[in-house]
Design a protein around this motif. Structure first.
Motif, PDB file in Angstrom:
ATOM      1  N   VAL A 104      64.490  16.586  -6.628  1.00 14.47           N
ATOM      2  CA  VAL A 104      64.513  15.236  -7.194  1.00 14.47           C
ATOM      3  C   VAL A 104      65.078  15.251  -8.604  1.00 14.47           C
ATOM      4  CG1 VAL A 104      62.647  14.167  -5.870  1.00 14.47           C
ATOM      5  CG2 VAL A 104      62.089  15.529  -7.888  1.00 14.47           C
ATOM      6  N   SER A 105      65.747  14.170  -8.978  1.00 10.81           N
ATOM      7  CA  SER A 105      66.257  14.048 -10.334  1.00 10.81           C
ATOM      8  C   SER A 105      65.107  13.610 -11.243  1.00 10.81           C
ATOM      9  CB  SER A 105      67.381  13.007 -10.374  1.00 10.81           C
ATOM     10  OG  SER A 105      66.850  11.730 -10.127  1.00 10.81           O
ATOM     11  N   ASN A 106      65.373  13.625 -12.536  1.00  5.53           N
ATOM     12  CA  ASN A 106      64.289  13.328 -13.471  1.00  5.53           C
ATOM     13  C   ASN A 106      63.870  11.850 -13.492  1.00  5.53           C
ATOM     14  OD1 ASN A 106      66.450  12.266 -14.777  1.00  5.53           O
ATOM     15  ND2 ASN A 106      66.552  13.844 -16.377  1.00  5.53           N
ATOM     16  N   ARG A 107      64.511  11.022 -12.646  1.00  3.00           N
ATOM     17  CA  ARG A 107      64.015   9.644 -12.585  1.00  3.00           C
ATOM     18  C   ARG A 107      62.735   9.561 -11.751  1.00  3.00           C
ATOM     19  NH1 ARG A 107      67.563   8.184  -7.850  1.00  3.00           N
ATOM     20  NH2 ARG A 107      66.231   6.879  -6.557  1.00  3.00           N
ATOM     21  N   PHE A 108      62.418  10.666 -11.032  1.00  2.00           N
ATOM     22  CA  PHE A 108      61.199  10.687 -10.231  1.00  2.00           C
ATOM     23  C   PHE A 108      60.046  11.283 -11.035  1.00  2.00           C
ATOM     24  CE2 PHE A 108      64.614  10.552  -7.246  1.00  2.00           C
ATOM     25  CZ  PHE A 108      64.143   9.784  -6.200  1.00  2.00           C
ATOM     26  N   GLY A 109      58.904  10.670 -10.937  1.00  2.00           N
ATOM     27  CA  GLY A 109      57.716  11.220 -11.581  1.00  2.00           C
ATOM     28  C   GLY A 109      56.821  11.863 -10.547  1.00  2.00           C
ATOM     29  N   LEU A 110      55.731  12.416 -11.033  1.00  2.00           N
ATOM     30  CA  LEU A 110      54.786  13.087 -10.143  1.00  2.00           C
ATOM     31  C   LEU A 110      54.247  12.133  -9.076  1.00  2.00           C
ATOM     32  CD1 LEU A 110      53.053  15.553  -9.446  1.00  2.00           C
ATOM     33  CD2 LEU A 110      51.386  14.749 -11.113  1.00  2.00           C
ATOM     34  N   GLU A 111      53.969  10.895  -9.483  1.00  2.00           N
ATOM     35  CA  GLU A 111      53.391   9.922  -8.549  1.00  2.00           C
ATOM     36  C   GLU A 111      54.321   9.676  -7.364  1.00  2.00           C
ATOM     37  OE1 GLU A 111      53.544   9.601 -11.807  1.00  2.00           O
ATOM     38  OE2 GLU A 111      51.418   9.888 -12.277  1.00  2.00           O
ATOM     39  N   ALA A 112      55.629   9.697  -7.625  1.00  2.00           N
ATOM     40  CA  ALA A 112      56.595   9.497  -6.549  1.00  2.00           C
ATOM     41  C   ALA A 112      56.507  10.651  -5.546  1.00  2.00           C
ATOM     42  CB  ALA A 112      58.011   9.400  -7.132  1.00  2.00           C
ATOM     43  N   LEU A 113      56.431  11.877  -6.053  1.00  2.00           N
ATOM     44  CA  LEU A 113      56.331  13.024  -5.155  1.00  2.00           C
ATOM     45  C   LEU A 113      55.000  13.026  -4.411  1.00  2.00           C
ATOM     46  CD1 LEU A 113      58.032  16.020  -7.008  1.00  2.00           C
ATOM     47  CD2 LEU A 113      58.771  14.835  -4.941  1.00  2.00           C
ATOM     48  N   GLU A 114      53.960  12.585  -5.087  1.00  2.00           N
ATOM     49  CA  GLU A 114      52.657  12.491  -4.411  1.00  2.00           C
ATOM     50  C   GLU A 114      52.738  11.537  -3.218  1.00  2.00           C
ATOM     51  OE1 GLU A 114      49.461  13.443  -7.992  1.00  2.00           O
ATOM     52  OE2 GLU A 114      50.116  11.389  -7.645  1.00  2.00           O
ATOM     53  N   GLU A 115      53.416  10.408  -3.421  1.00  2.00           N
ATOM     54  CA  GLU A 115      53.597   9.443  -2.329  1.00  2.00           C
ATOM     55  C   GLU A 115      54.336  10.096  -1.159  1.00  2.00           C
ATOM     56  OE1 GLU A 115      53.145   5.838  -1.568  1.00  2.00           O
ATOM     57  OE2 GLU A 115      51.459   6.637  -2.687  1.00  2.00           O
ATOM     58  N   PHE A 116      55.424  10.792  -1.507  1.00  2.00           N
ATOM     59  CA  PHE A 116      56.225  11.460  -0.483  1.00  2.00           C
ATOM     60  C   PHE A 116      55.360  12.456   0.306  1.00  2.00           C
ATOM     61  CE2 PHE A 116      58.783  15.085   0.850  1.00  2.00           C
ATOM     62  CZ  PHE A 116      59.740  14.464   1.628  1.00  2.00           C
ATOM     63  N   TYR A 117      54.604  13.275  -0.415  1.00  2.00           N
ATOM     64  CA  TYR A 117      53.768  14.284   0.258  1.00  2.00           C
ATOM     65  C   TYR A 117      52.601  13.657   1.026  1.00  2.00           C
ATOM     66  CZ  TYR A 117      56.183  18.500  -1.123  1.00  2.00           C
ATOM     67  OH  TYR A 117      57.117  19.496  -1.232  1.00  2.00           O
ATOM     68  N   ALA A 118      52.190  12.477   0.605  1.00  2.00           N
ATOM     69  CA  ALA A 118      51.148  11.768   1.366  1.00  2.00           C
ATOM     70  C   ALA A 118      51.692  11.417   2.753  1.00  2.00           C
ATOM     71  CB  ALA A 118      50.720  10.507   0.623  1.00  2.00           C
ATOM     72  N   GLY A 119      52.965  11.038   2.801  1.00  2.00           N
ATOM     73  CA  GLY A 119      53.596  10.752   4.085  1.00  2.00           C
ATOM     74  C   GLY A 119      53.755  12.012   4.921  1.00  2.00           C
ATOM     75  N   VAL A 120      54.128  13.109   4.263  1.00  2.00           N
ATOM     76  CA  VAL A 120      54.233  14.406   4.956  1.00  2.00           C
ATOM     77  C   VAL A 120      52.869  14.777   5.538  1.00  2.00           C
ATOM     78  CG1 VAL A 120      54.606  16.892   4.619  1.00  2.00           C
ATOM     79  CG2 VAL A 120      56.166  15.242   3.550  1.00  2.00           C
ATOM     80  N   ALA A 121      51.842  14.592   4.729  1.00  2.00           N
ATOM     81  CA  ALA A 121      50.479  14.948   5.164  1.00  2.00           C
ATOM     82  C   ALA A 121      50.047  14.110   6.364  1.00  2.00           C
ATOM     83  CB  ALA A 121      49.500  14.759   4.005  1.00  2.00           C
ATOM     84  N   MET A 122      50.412  12.830   6.342  1.00  2.00           N
ATOM     85  CA  MET A 122      50.044  11.938   7.443  1.00  2.00           C
ATOM     86  C   MET A 122      50.688  12.415   8.751  1.00  2.00           C
ATOM     87  SD  MET A 122      50.546   7.832   7.486  1.00  2.00           S
ATOM     88  CE  MET A 122      49.974   7.527   5.827  1.00  2.00           C
ATOM     89  N   ALA A 123      51.954  12.772   8.665  1.00  2.00           N
ATOM     90  CA  ALA A 123      52.653  13.267   9.860  1.00  2.00           C
ATOM     91  C   ALA A 123      52.059  14.599  10.324  1.00  2.00           C
ATOM     92  CB  ALA A 123      54.142  13.413   9.579  1.00  2.00           C
ATOM     93  N   CYS A 124      51.745  15.478   9.366  1.00  2.00           N
ATOM     94  CA  CYS A 124      51.159  16.783   9.708  1.00  2.00           C
ATOM     95  C   CYS A 124      49.848  16.589  10.457  1.00  2.00           C
ATOM     96  CB  CYS A 124      50.894  17.614   8.459  1.00  2.00           C
ATOM     97  SG  CYS A 124      52.365  18.373   7.782  1.00  2.00           S
ATOM     98  N   LYS A 125      49.062  15.640   9.981  1.00  2.00           N
ATOM     99  CA  LYS A 125      47.753  15.411  10.581  1.00  2.00           C
ATOM    100  C   LYS A 125      47.889  14.832  11.987  1.00  2.00           C
ATOM    101  CE  LYS A 125      43.201  13.741   9.407  1.00  2.00           C
ATOM    102  NZ  LYS A 125      42.373  12.829   8.628  1.00  2.00           N
ATOM    103  N   LEU A 126      48.721  13.803  12.093  1.00  2.00           N
ATOM    104  CA  LEU A 126      48.857  13.114  13.380  1.00  2.00           C
ATOM    105  C   LEU A 126      49.489  14.014  14.440  1.00  2.00           C
ATOM    106  CD1 LEU A 126      48.271  10.344  14.581  1.00  2.00           C
ATOM    107  CD2 LEU A 126      50.622   9.686  14.045  1.00  2.00           C
ATOM    108  N   TYR A 127      50.453  14.822  14.027  1.00  2.00           N
ATOM    109  CA  TYR A 127      51.167  15.664  15.001  1.00  2.00           C
ATOM    110  C   TYR A 127      50.610  17.090  15.051  1.00  2.00           C
ATOM    111  CZ  TYR A 127      54.365  11.884  15.840  1.00  2.00           C
ATOM    112  OH  TYR A 127      54.892  10.686  16.221  1.00  2.00           O
ATOM    113  N   GLU A 128      49.567  17.315  14.277  1.00  2.00           N
ATOM    114  CA  GLU A 128      48.900  18.625  14.273  1.00  2.00           C
ATOM    115  C   GLU A 128      49.870  19.765  13.985  1.00  2.00           C
ATOM    116  OE1 GLU A 128      47.078  17.961  18.161  1.00  2.00           O
ATOM    117  OE2 GLU A 128      45.120  18.052  17.166  1.00  2.00           O
ATOM    118  N   VAL A 129      50.544  19.681  12.842  1.00  2.00           N
ATOM    119  CA  VAL A 129      51.392  20.789  12.396  1.00  2.00           C
ATOM    120  C   VAL A 129      50.949  21.218  10.998  1.00  2.00           C
ATOM    121  CG1 VAL A 129      53.405  20.111  13.772  1.00  2.00           C
ATOM    122  CG2 VAL A 129      53.185  19.280  11.439  1.00  2.00           C
TER     123      VAL A 129
END
Lengths: 348, 348
Positions: A104-129
């Motif tokens: 990510v470029s410096n226009r992204f803050g930590l909160e933006a990455l947290e949001e992104f990883y929250a989506g990753v986590a949701m998929a991991c949980k639902l699809y059991e990966v």
């Protein structure tokens, strides 16, 4: 559906790379016995105990594959995982692990990455990966995502793109064209917003197709269904680049031809009405749209009774001898050669 | 060392994505029995026959990790593979497969990608790894590379970052600081070139360090050497972010302290002379430079005789109790706490 973008912003440089990875992945748990070691060493260590390993990888680039002006980061994290899991299911394998790398470029803050990883986590949980690795770094412009998905299968269960025989039935899961039209709706709203930032989009009538675009699902359920129905497809692929393009892959690798029947292509009513609204041909959209992440497969005719009447599966054609070529049989009963009109990121 | 950039240019859109991948990967052969299916389906299929699978991934971004004004694309392809293989060797595993994904903007032509893949092919051949997958797409700006490396090992052979005990010896392969100084030389030449494009750089005196920067090697040979010497390190990591940062990783994960002796750090004469020329401290460069892809590991003292006198291995310190912390013991015999000064892509 559309969320407010985060306004709070913690700079990434204040954390440093290692602390950042640790922070973003701290709540991910490993659920598979095969995940011996996840994030935190030079490499992840996996144990497939003699099963075959299946692996697939995709690169997503801001401005090419997604537009953050209307894609919420959480949805993007979810979708990044889904598009890779879809490839694993298309091999008739069980998805077990993923690695996720983000620049990510410096226009992204930590909160933006947290949001992104929250989506990753949701998929991991639902699809059991299990998330077992990745890389987090900076970019000079925009956001880049690379996901690698890993799965397992017994050798006898793996289904390749080759294997389809003449007279096999061509079957597709779900319905087609939605994600492409969802994107058109979002693009239109973006233009309206540019002219009048106070306008509130009414996406209600388009909810189904917008959700198909922003939050697609991978058809893990179809893999389970086929097993339950005791149907083993002869060839299989997932639809990421458009039905016509994927049919041609099956035909080429299986060395067969195909008759695809226009009137059999499954379309949601929202797809039909929205295509009319945009003055587009819904068949064309179903053929070339892409991003459905539905499964396209061929089965022996003797298996037809097993899938007949299943609302999630539609027979859309049959395979032929190679010399007959791949054709669309239109509603007017004319035969048109199928051409790859799938998405080509280099042509834009 | 530095090659002319290609001037010929075939546009990527004229090929399309599938033809492009086919074209770029047509000469890659699969050499491992474990590579059941490589490029050309939804996913690669691998068979590790009960061995543990080791997997690592890295993302490289133009303008952050490399500068194409002095990095030839062939070298970049080679290096992209090497940095990932290094992670596999750091687990004491055998690297067997890689996937390579590339995104490029439309300023790149086919010939540029061919050069890049020629470098990938060279690394695959030399390190005996199979290219089994990847993704090729466009970017809005610059070049992005994502490589995933896969390897195998028996569980008893895998070496983690944790496992070091107090009194274990700290050992490093090769020498340090070269890649960082090589980069400084290249950056200086770039500035000279900007002012006077007709100038011809004389890189001869810096050949060793420039090559260390542009064409690093992964220490597959050290893994083989350790096996031959019958030495199994207690903990191991590769040096990508600088010696001090990697030492701290070992200390943290092994829950030990460390004494690192300044006068033991292996430095090539070119590193010493170039550091002087740049008025930089060579110890500082060895501690914080990074990109060496050397192996840093700890061994039980009883194994010292087995490695003693080996020109590729240098004992640079020993591990201590955790409460003693991690310190650099200087030539003047003072103790300075080791701090992570490794490369942080977000701090620039």
């Amino acid at each position: 559906m559309l969320e407010d973008k985060n306004t709070q912003r913690t700079s990434l440089e204040s954390l440093g790379e290692f602390a950042l990875i640790k922070h973003l992945t701290q709540h991910f748990e490993l659920i598979h016995d095969s995940s011996l070691k996840g994030i935190g060493d030079d490499a992840a260590v996996l144990d497939f105990k003699g099963l075959k390993t299946v692996i697939s990888t995709d690169l997503l680039v801001e401005g090419v594959h997604f537009d953050l002006s209307y894609v919420p980061l959480k949805h993007l994290g979810y979708k990044s995982v889904i598009v890779n899991l879809s490839d694993i299911y298309a091999m008739n394998a069980k998805a077990t692990q993923i690695t996720v790398s983000v620049a990510v470029s410096n226009r992204f803050g930590l909160e933006a990455l947290e949001e992104f990883y929250a989506g990753v986590a949701m998929a991991c949980k639902l699809y059991e990966v299990d998330l077992v690795g990745g890389d987090t770094t900076s970019s000079t412009k925009g956001m880049l995502i690379s996901v690698t998905a890993i799965g397992v299968a017994e050798e006898k269960d793996i289904i390749y793109r080759k294997g389809a025989k003449p007279n096999d039935l061509l079957v597709v899961s779900g319905d087609l064209g939605g994600p492409y039209l969802g994107l058109q709706v979002l693009e239109r709203e973006k233009e309206v917003f540019k002219v009048n930032p106070a306008s509130q989009p009414d996406l209600e009538p388009y909810q189904y197709i917008v959700e198909r675009q922003l939050k697609p699902e991978a058809r893990k359920d179809i893999i389970a269904l086929l097993e339950k129905l005791d149907v083993k497809p002869t060839a299989m692929i997932d639809i990421s680049d458009g039905l016509s393009s994927e049919i041609l892959h099956l035909c080429e690798q299986s060395e067969v031809g195909c008759n695809l029947f226009e009137d059999k292509i499954p379309l949601d009513p929202t797809v039909i009405s929205t295509a009319e609204e945009f003055k587009m041909d819904s068949t064309m959209i179903a053929l070339s749209g892409g991003e459905e992440y539905e499964l396209l497969f061929t089965i022996d005719q003797k298996d037809f009774d097993k899938i007949k009447g299943n609302p999630d599966l539609t027979v859309i054609g049959h395979m032929t001898e190679k010399k007959e070529g791949a054709h669309l049989v239109t509603r007017a009963n004319t035969k048109i050669p199928i051409q790859a009109q799938g998405w080509n990121s280099f042509s834009e």
